[in-house]
Enzyme design. Structure first.
Site, PDB file in Angstrom:
ATOM      1  N   CYS A 118      -6.585   7.002 -11.171  1.00 39.50           N
ATOM      2  CA  CYS A 118      -6.229   5.745 -10.813  1.00 39.50           C
ATOM      3  C   CYS A 118      -7.137   4.817 -11.944  1.00 39.50           C
ATOM      4  O   CYS A 118      -6.725   4.596 -13.059  1.00 39.50           O
ATOM      5  CB  CYS A 118      -6.519   5.300  -9.422  1.00 39.50           C
ATOM      6  SG  CYS A 118      -5.428   3.705  -9.127  1.00 39.50           S
ATOM      7  N   HIS A 213      -3.826   8.796  -6.372  1.00 39.57           N
ATOM      8  CA  HIS A 213      -5.012   9.416  -5.772  1.00 39.57           C
ATOM      9  C   HIS A 213      -4.976  10.860  -5.158  1.00 39.57           C
ATOM     10  O   HIS A 213      -4.683  10.841  -3.893  1.00 39.57           O
ATOM     11  CB  HIS A 213      -5.314   8.200  -4.464  1.00 39.57           C
ATOM     12  CG  HIS A 213      -6.088   7.035  -5.283  1.00 39.57           C
ATOM     13  ND1 HIS A 213      -7.324   6.825  -5.437  1.00 39.57           N
ATOM     14  CD2 HIS A 213      -5.377   5.872  -5.434  1.00 39.57           C
ATOM     15  CE1 HIS A 213      -7.460   5.611  -5.711  1.00 39.57           C
ATOM     16  NE2 HIS A 213      -6.340   4.992  -6.000  1.00 39.57           N
ATOM     17  N   GLU A 215      -7.178  12.655  -3.927  1.00 40.28           N
ATOM     18  CA  GLU A 215      -8.077  12.833  -2.802  1.00 40.28           C
ATOM     19  C   GLU A 215      -7.566  12.621  -1.373  1.00 40.28           C
ATOM     20  O   GLU A 215      -7.715  12.838  -0.370  1.00 40.28           O
ATOM     21  CB  GLU A 215      -9.432  12.083  -2.966  1.00 40.28           C
ATOM     22  CG  GLU A 215      -9.361  10.538  -2.901  1.00 40.28           C
ATOM     23  CD  GLU A 215      -8.887   9.754  -4.186  1.00 40.28           C
ATOM     24  OE1 GLU A 215      -9.331   8.505  -4.167  1.00 40.28           O
ATOM     25  OE2 GLU A 215      -8.230  10.517  -5.034  1.00 40.28           O
TER      26      GLU A 215
END
Length: 237
Positions: A118, A213, A215
């Site tokens: 990002c 993202h 994660e």
């Protein structure tokens, strides 16, 4: 009796993000998202928060096996030559910008394995002379709280990490790449043309960057966890 030793985990440097308030600590803090830390740990790496202090970066990085540039607030527009500032630009921090840009350049120059996420992707793009679009617009144009499919260019490090030619990605950003930096190639685009992935074919080390993202969903999505796995594999001698 001596205990059997286990192999040391590769050290992955993750620059901390400034936070004005943290109730548990009672003070302002330097933080990283728990989901990000856990994804690196699951991959077999040892995530280490890096204090965003200027100077001596090559020496500081010498002890690390790889770098992860995480998400965060916006880069100051003057960093990529803009003379105006859109009203939507937020959380600009000069010290953070200085550190992240220098870290990106040094990691690439040193050939350290580097995963940029990002803001991290945007940092690398600006570090290599690229620009950003300061705000993508209102409803129908934003990529905040958006999960959408993104096709991935074949034969790229990104495709090999994801083990897929298309991925469901979790986005949270209002800016995107304008002009790509020197030597960078686009590895993924959203349906609206937004650059979702970048690589540097001539980089001396492993490097890939994503605008989303991973994660957010890595705990349940092997493709997204694969990005962290690929980083740690690249860090392992």
């Amino acid at each position: 009796m001596s205990r059997p030793s286990s192999p040391a985990r590769p050290l992955v440097a993750i620059p901390a993000r400034f936070s004005a308030t943290t109730s548990a600590l009672r003070y302002a803090a330097e933080v990283n998202a728990r989901a990000l830390i856990e994804a690196v740990w699951r991959a077999g790496g040892e995530p280490v928060g890096l204090h965003p202090a200027p100077g001596e970066l090559p020496g500081r990085l010498a002890r690390f096996d790889g770098v992860l540039l995480p998400g965060g607030g916006d880069l100051a527009p003057h960093r990529y030559g803009a003379t105006d500032v859109h009203a939507g630009v937020y959380d600009v921090d000069a010290a953070q910008d200085d550190f992240d840009l220098a870290l990106a350049r040094h990691a690439l120059d040193l050939g350290l394995p580097l995963l940029a996420i990002c803001r991290g992707l945007q940092v690398v793009n600006v570090a290599l002379g690229g620009t950003l679009e300061q705000d993508m617009g209102g409803p129908g144009h934003e990529h905040r709280h958006l999960v959408h499919p993104v096709p991935v260019r074949r034969g790229t490090l990104l495709e090999r990490a994801l083990c897929a030619e298309k991925a469901e990605v979790s986005c949270y950003h209002h800016q995107r790449v304008g002009r790509t930096g020197a030597g960078l190639t686009v590895t993924a685009r959203a349906a609206d043309g937004t650059v979702e992935g970048l690589e540097l074919p001539d980089a001396p080390g492993w490097f890939t960057a994503v605008q989303w993202h991973p994660e957010d969903t890595a705990h349940a999505d092997p493709a997204q966890q694969g990005l962290f796995d690929a980083l740690v594999r690249a860090c392992t001698p």
